[in-house]
Design an enzyme around this catalytic site. Structure first.
Site, PDB file in Angstrom:
ATOM      1  N   HIS A   1       0.859  -1.192   0.000  1.00 51.41           N
ATOM      2  CA  HIS A   1       0.000   0.000   0.000  1.00 51.41           C
ATOM      3  C   HIS A   1       0.894   1.240   0.000  1.00 51.41           C
ATOM      4  CE1 HIS A   1      -2.985  -2.638   2.516  1.00 51.41           C
ATOM      5  NE2 HIS A   1      -3.098  -2.881   1.218  1.00 51.41           N
TER       6      HIS A   1
ATOM      7  N   THR B   1       4.394   1.303   3.663  1.00 53.54           N
ATOM      8  CA  THR B   1       4.529   0.812   5.036  1.00 53.54           C
ATOM      9  C   THR B   1       3.820  -0.528   5.252  1.00 53.54           C
ATOM     10  OG1 THR B   1       2.627   2.142   5.675  1.00 53.54           O
ATOM     11  CG2 THR B   1       4.795   3.096   6.086  1.00 53.54           C
ATOM     12  N   HIS B   2       3.034  -0.981   4.297  1.00 51.18           N
ATOM     13  CA  HIS B   2       2.318  -2.264   4.435  1.00 51.18           C
ATOM     14  C   HIS B   2       2.777  -3.174   3.298  1.00 51.18           C
ATOM     15  CE1 HIS B   2      -1.195   0.478   5.998  1.00 51.18           C
ATOM     16  NE2 HIS B   2      -0.198   0.405   6.869  1.00 51.18           N
ATOM     17  N   LEU B   3       3.336  -4.327   3.638  1.00 49.54           N
ATOM     18  CA  LEU B   3       3.976  -5.185   2.630  1.00 49.54           C
ATOM     19  C   LEU B   3       3.480  -6.623   2.760  1.00 49.54           C
ATOM     20  CD1 LEU B   3       7.346  -3.580   3.525  1.00 49.54           C
ATOM     21  CD2 LEU B   3       6.353  -3.399   1.247  1.00 49.54           C
TER      22      LEU B   3
END
Ligand SMILES: Cc1cc2nc3c(=O)[nH]c(=O)nc-3n(C[C@H](O)[C@H](O)[C@H](O)COP(=O)(O)OP(=O)(O)OC[C@H]3O[C@@H](n4cnc5c(N)ncnc54)[C@H](O)[C@@H]3O)c2cc1C
Ligand code: SF4
Length: 501
Positions: free
Chosen positions: A281, A438-440
């Site tokens: 994201h 930051t979201h993986l």
């Protein structure tokens, strides 16, 4: 007597250290902490190995730059390459990224679950949605997940709410894992009041209470395997010594969607699409200047969100930074810049997380992971739309001017009509949109078919018995929402699969 959180501090380990346990967990973020707590509660002897150190609340500093050097991997400078090279941020600490995250908690979106189960019915059978929801409910109680109290949400939350109301967009206070939050606005630097129930203040103490041991300051460098499967790991302590840990029941990787595939590949475990399928994201942000002070750095770091654009793959949130980082978002040169900096307390920042469709890859590199995350044209369109909507919300809330921060477009916009024109006049060059991720997810994908996935629907590695993956590497796709609670829910099911087998 309460046991200390950390059993051994790797900084004090200068000679070879040999350890053993039933299960070794690599990484202590939301995934690792959940597995450790669940297994320890079942009387499994758990050893958690974590590269970062333990940081009590009184050591946290206000400066974002200093916090990054203490708590973030690569001092916060990790870069994903692609058409638009962008930073990806991760914590490195006992508690993982939860120590420096915004405390936002979202439930697993049911439409994402349905898509996973439609694509792989075996996954739906093995991981019933009710089990995920039950895990989330238990975690919500333990982590005190509740909507942000408007009394501590800060002026920036009122601004977002007012703008969203004027534009007819659904919005709400953000649900967070905090208790006694004072709205100090420092979640991304570590909560100085210990109000955020990050893993080091919740599930890791639970695990230790039930007998788990945490060894901090040890970087795991390889998984030990023989003809029968995984039997341990090797690593190096912060004091420079070799560490070898043996497990009688197995090894759980919870080192994050970047580090887990690197560890697999570095250990010679290449089965399946390991390191491929990276999803995420990316985030963009827009700043607006208001007549009256906003004090964007005060109030809950992230206390309010607009949910009414989720169907477009956009999630808008308030975003508190310390002033050193806010200053870098302000446009202009010379006197104009000086004037704007002097008015810093009048700025509000809002961010948007984009559910990107681009897929990237992670490989071990000479000086750290080589991460590629190319965006598709539809992702750039989403970024452009997000900038438009963020600017419109700020203007609708009364901003005198907004700073879209998009190269080639007006640096300062005062008119909502002009803001809307970014959708036609804004470039589709991804480099024009400053973003960070930051979201993986997705680099050791779960699936029923061993030829197209890395782990099975019981989180076990398809090719290596005794090896499990518990973090968001296993997610077949991204979620479109903040992932820590779904990660913990999935890790709860991973722990259940380990105890069952
Ligand atoms: C600034 C920021 C804000 C965020 N805000 C939110 C939010 O508000 N809400 C939300 O839901 N999500 C948020 N996220 C994302 C969320 O925190 C992560 O998705 C989540 O923490 C991932 O959990 P994890 O356990 O997979 O990995 P991590 O939390 O990253 O933990 C992995 C741990 O493994 C350790 N490790 C890695 N490699 C090794 C190795 N070789 N040996 C030993 N240890 C190793 C790392 O040091 C790290 O501590 C945010 C992320 C960032 C960067
Ligand atoms: S907003 Fe401040 S007090 Fe509240 S949890 Fe975050 S850092 Fe702690």
């Amino acid at each position: 007597m309460t046991r200390p959180l950390v059993h051994i501090d790797g900084r004090t380990v200068h000679k070879t250290l040999l350890l053993s346990a039933d299960v070794i967990v690599v990484g202590s973020g939301p995934a690792g902490a959940t597995v450790a707590a669940r297994l320890a509660a079942e009387a499994v002897r758990v050893l958690v190995l974590e590269e970062g150190h333990s940081h009590p609340p009184e050591t946290f500093v206000e400066s974002g730059v200093q916090a990054m050097s203490a708590l973030y991997r690569d001092l916060g400078t990790s870069i994903a390459l692609g058409d638009n090279p962008m930073p990806y941020l991760q914590g490195r600490a006992v508690g993982g990224t939860s120590v420096i995250n915004g405390a936002i908690c979202w439930e697993f979106p049911d439409e994402v679950y349905r898509a996973w189960a439609d694509a792989d019915p075996g996954l739906g059978d093995a991981l019933p949605f009710e089990s995920l929801r039950a895990a989330e409910e238990a975690l919500s109680v333990r982590l005190h997940i509740t909507g942000t109290d408007p009394a501590i949400a800060g002026r920036k939350a009122e601004i977002m709410a007012a703008g969203a109301d004027r534009l007819g967009l659904t919005h709400r206070p953000i649900r967070r894992n905090v208790v006694g939050c004072r709205g100090a606005g420092r979640c991304l630097q570590g909560c100085p009041h210990g109000a955020k129930l990050s893993m080091d203040r919740s599930l890791l103490p639970d695990a230790v209470r039930d007998g788990a041991r945490i060894v901090a300051g040890v970087r795991v460098t390889g998984i030990l395997t023989d003809g029968k499967g995984a039997y341990g790991v090797v690593g190096v302590s912060a004091g420079g010594a070799r560490v070898e840990a043996r497990a009688s029941r197995g090894v759980v990787l919870a080192a994050s969607a970047i580090q887990t595939p690197v560890l697999l590949r570095k250990s010679g475990i290449h089965h399946g699409p390991v390191g491929d399928g990276l999803s995420g994201h990316p985030g963009v942000s827009v700043t607006g200047r208001f007549k009256d002070p906003v004090n964007n750095h005060l109030g809950a770091t992230q206390g309010h969100e607009i949910t009414g654009l989720r169907h477009e793959g956009l999630k808008l949130e308030t975003l508190g930074f310390d002033r050193s980082i806010l200053g870098s978002r302000i446009p202009g040169l010379g006197r104009e810049l000086a004037r704007r900096i002097a008015e810093m307390d009048h700025y509000a920042v809002q961010g948007a997380a984009l559910r990107a469709e681009g897929r990237g890859s992670v490989r071990p590199g000479f000086a750290g992971p080589r991460v590629r995350f190319p965006l598709l044209v539809q992702d750039v369109q989403k970024a452009r739309r997000a900038v438009r909507r963020l600017g419109e919300v700020l203007l609708a809330a009364g901003a005198e001017e907004v700073y879209p921060g998009v190269a080639g477009f007006d640096p300062v916009v005062r008119d909502p009509k002009r803001m809307a024109e970014i959708e036609t006049d804004g470039t589709l060059d991804p480099k024009a949109y400053p973003m960070s991720v930051t979201h993986l997810f997705g680099t050791a994908k779960m699936g029923s078919d061993p030829s197209t996935s890395v782990v099975g629907t019981d989180f076990r590695h398809h090719a290596v018995p005794g090896l499990w993956v518990a973090d968001s590497s296993v997610f077949p796709t991204n979620l479109g929402v903040n992932p820590q609670l779904p990660i913990m829910a999935m890790a709860t099911l991973c722990a259940a699969a380990i105890t069952a087998g």
